[in-house]
Design a protein around this motif. Sequence first.
Motif, PDB file in Angstrom:
ATOM      1  N   SER A  48     -10.305  15.283 -32.124  1.00 54.39           N
ATOM      2  CA  SER A  48     -11.380  14.371 -31.754  1.00 54.39           C
ATOM      3  C   SER A  48     -12.688  15.172 -31.823  1.00 54.39           C
ATOM      4  N   LEU A  80     -18.830   1.541 -31.581  1.00 51.71           N
ATOM      5  CA  LEU A  80     -19.153   0.184 -31.152  1.00 51.71           C
ATOM      6  C   LEU A  80     -20.167  -0.407 -32.130  1.00 51.71           C
ATOM      7  N   SER A 101     -20.400   7.049 -26.738  1.00 62.31           N
ATOM      8  CA  SER A 101     -19.280   7.205 -27.658  1.00 62.31           C
ATOM      9  C   SER A 101     -17.965   7.020 -26.901  1.00 62.31           C
ATOM     10  N   PHE A 102     -16.919   6.784 -27.680  1.00 61.65           N
ATOM     11  CA  PHE A 102     -15.616   6.443 -27.100  1.00 61.65           C
ATOM     12  C   PHE A 102     -14.521   7.356 -27.660  1.00 61.65           C
ATOM     13  N   PRO A 159     -13.681   1.952 -36.744  1.00 65.09           N
ATOM     14  CA  PRO A 159     -12.901   1.486 -35.591  1.00 65.09           C
ATOM     15  C   PRO A 159     -13.189   2.261 -34.308  1.00 65.09           C
ATOM     16  N   CYS A 160     -13.808   3.443 -34.442  1.00 66.49           N
ATOM     17  CA  CYS A 160     -14.055   4.277 -33.260  1.00 66.49           C
ATOM     18  C   CYS A 160     -15.507   4.250 -32.803  1.00 66.49           C
ATOM     19  N   VAL A 170     -14.605  -1.888 -24.509  1.00 72.38           N
ATOM     20  CA  VAL A 170     -15.961  -2.447 -24.572  1.00 72.38           C
ATOM     21  C   VAL A 170     -16.146  -3.424 -25.743  1.00 72.38           C
ATOM     22  N   ASP A 171     -15.422  -3.180 -26.846  1.00 77.42           N
ATOM     23  CA  ASP A 171     -15.566  -4.089 -27.994  1.00 77.42           C
ATOM     24  C   ASP A 171     -15.048  -5.493 -27.684  1.00 77.42           C
ATOM     25  N   LEU A 172     -14.199  -5.609 -26.660  1.00 81.10           N
ATOM     26  CA  LEU A 172     -13.663  -6.929 -26.319  1.00 81.10           C
ATOM     27  C   LEU A 172     -14.543  -7.657 -25.297  1.00 81.10           C
ATOM     28  N   PHE A 231      -0.862   6.994 -37.279  1.00 85.36           N
ATOM     29  CA  PHE A 231      -2.241   7.047 -36.778  1.00 85.36           C
ATOM     30  C   PHE A 231      -3.194   6.391 -37.785  1.00 85.36           C
ATOM     31  N   GLY A 273      -7.594  -1.287 -37.197  1.00 82.51           N
ATOM     32  CA  GLY A 273      -8.905  -1.419 -36.547  1.00 82.51           C
ATOM     33  C   GLY A 273      -9.974  -1.855 -37.534  1.00 82.51           C
ATOM     34  N   LEU A 321     -12.508   1.651 -26.932  1.00 89.33           N
ATOM     35  CA  LEU A 321     -12.564   0.546 -27.897  1.00 89.33           C
ATOM     36  C   LEU A 321     -11.125   0.190 -28.251  1.00 89.33           C
ATOM     37  N   SER A 322     -10.846  -1.092 -28.367  1.00 90.26           N
ATOM     38  CA  SER A 322      -9.464  -1.513 -28.625  1.00 90.26           C
ATOM     39  C   SER A 322      -8.994  -1.102 -30.012  1.00 90.26           C
ATOM     40  N   THR A 323      -9.944  -0.836 -30.923  1.00 88.13           N
ATOM     41  CA  THR A 323      -9.587  -0.521 -32.308  1.00 88.13           C
ATOM     42  C   THR A 323      -9.504   0.978 -32.591  1.00 88.13           C
ATOM     43  N   CYS A 324      -9.860   1.801 -31.618  1.00 88.04           N
ATOM     44  CA  CYS A 324     -10.052   3.228 -31.868  1.00 88.04           C
ATOM     45  C   CYS A 324      -8.764   4.038 -31.658  1.00 88.04           C
ATOM     46  N   GLY A 325      -8.445   4.886 -32.638  1.00 97.14           N
ATOM     47  CA  GLY A 325      -7.230   5.698 -32.585  1.00 97.14           C
ATOM     48  C   GLY A 325      -7.249   6.736 -31.481  1.00 97.14           C
ATOM     49  N   TRP A 326      -8.412   7.361 -31.266  1.00101.63           N
ATOM     50  CA  TRP A 326      -8.513   8.385 -30.209  1.00101.63           C
ATOM     51  C   TRP A 326      -8.428   7.752 -28.832  1.00101.63           C
ATOM     52  N   LEU A 376      -5.686   3.013 -37.563  1.00 96.34           N
ATOM     53  CA  LEU A 376      -7.127   2.968 -37.854  1.00 96.34           C
ATOM     54  C   LEU A 376      -7.432   1.863 -38.866  1.00 96.34           C
ATOM     55  N   GLY A 410     -14.377  12.052 -25.815  1.00 97.20           N
ATOM     56  CA  GLY A 410     -13.426  12.266 -26.908  1.00 97.20           C
ATOM     57  C   GLY A 410     -12.031  12.487 -26.349  1.00 97.20           C
ATOM     58  N   TYR A 411     -11.058  12.582 -27.252  1.00 98.68           N
ATOM     59  CA  TYR A 411      -9.678  12.808 -26.813  1.00 98.68           C
ATOM     60  C   TYR A 411      -9.448  14.296 -26.673  1.00 98.68           C
ATOM     61  N   TYR A 418     -15.011  11.196 -38.161  1.00 97.13           N
ATOM     62  CA  TYR A 418     -15.076  10.866 -36.728  1.00 97.13           C
ATOM     63  C   TYR A 418     -13.838  10.123 -36.218  1.00 97.13           C
ATOM     64  N   ARG A 456      -6.681   5.113 -28.213  1.00 92.21           N
ATOM     65  CA  ARG A 456      -5.259   4.785 -28.055  1.00 92.21           C
ATOM     66  C   ARG A 456      -4.484   6.021 -27.611  1.00 92.21           C
ATOM     67  N   LYS A 457      -4.791   7.165 -28.217  1.00 89.77           N
ATOM     68  CA  LYS A 457      -4.115   8.413 -27.824  1.00 89.77           C
ATOM     69  C   LYS A 457      -4.387   8.721 -26.350  1.00 89.77           C
TER      70      LYS A 457
END
Lengths: 86, 160
Positions: free
Chosen positions: B102, B55, A61-62, B52-53, A38-40, B31, B38, A13-18, B35, A75-76, B84, A20-21
């Motif tokens: 995570s 969908l 999950s993302f 943000p994490c 996927v959000d885009l 970080f 997001g 997801l473009s907004t997700c911190g994990w 978020l 997950g990351y 999460y 991005r990591k």
Amino acid sequence: MADKNKKVVLYALSTCGWCRKTKNLLSQLSINYQCFDVDLLKGEEREKILQELKKYNANLSFPTLVIDDQIVIIGYDEEKIKKELT
Amino acid sequence: MIDKSLIDYWYEKLKKEAEESGYFLNPDEEFTKSLIEGLLINQERFGYFACPCRLASGNKEEDLDIICPCDYRDQDINDYGNCYCGLYVSYDVYTGKKQIKSIPERRNLKKKKREITISTLKLSLPVWRCKICGYLCAREEPPEICPICKAKKERFERFI
């Protein structure tokens, strides 16, 4: 050394911190990968990618990282990613 | 693109609100701000702070449980030390004793709802529970805004 012959697909997801990591780590390791934010995505395209993702991660999950259509990292997980790709 | 000053504003606001009610924002400022960016993007997209994490569907009814702070925050902080997405953390993470990580998604995991049968109990009023912080109150309807965590009425469930 990064293994450049592996097929690496990242569902993110473009907004997700994990997510991005995960992207940063893959870039750091000089891994070539295909990424779907996927959000885009919209409509049919999103559905198609989600159906694809469902095969690897029913929870949708993302981030979900798929290596050679077989190894799935949900997950990351820095250690696991490094282990599989370096 | 979300304006940097707006992200800073929300960072300070959420940090203050969290600390006033016994929660902690992730001390990794970069970080955390990513978020919040997001969240603000989702606010623009959907009109609410969808996680943000995750969908989001875009349908508010369906997404209610993942509007930040989500219904799963407290349990995840208890079990793992962070929620999460990693916006909220435990005291141990906040003070650097523990690292954030995570964590597994608990949202879609089917679990049996805990049910309490109190057949002999007669209540003069229903008891409502805030799904975010657990606040309970006995009144005809839930409050407009949770007096503890400021969650909206729609985040309450009938408890007893």
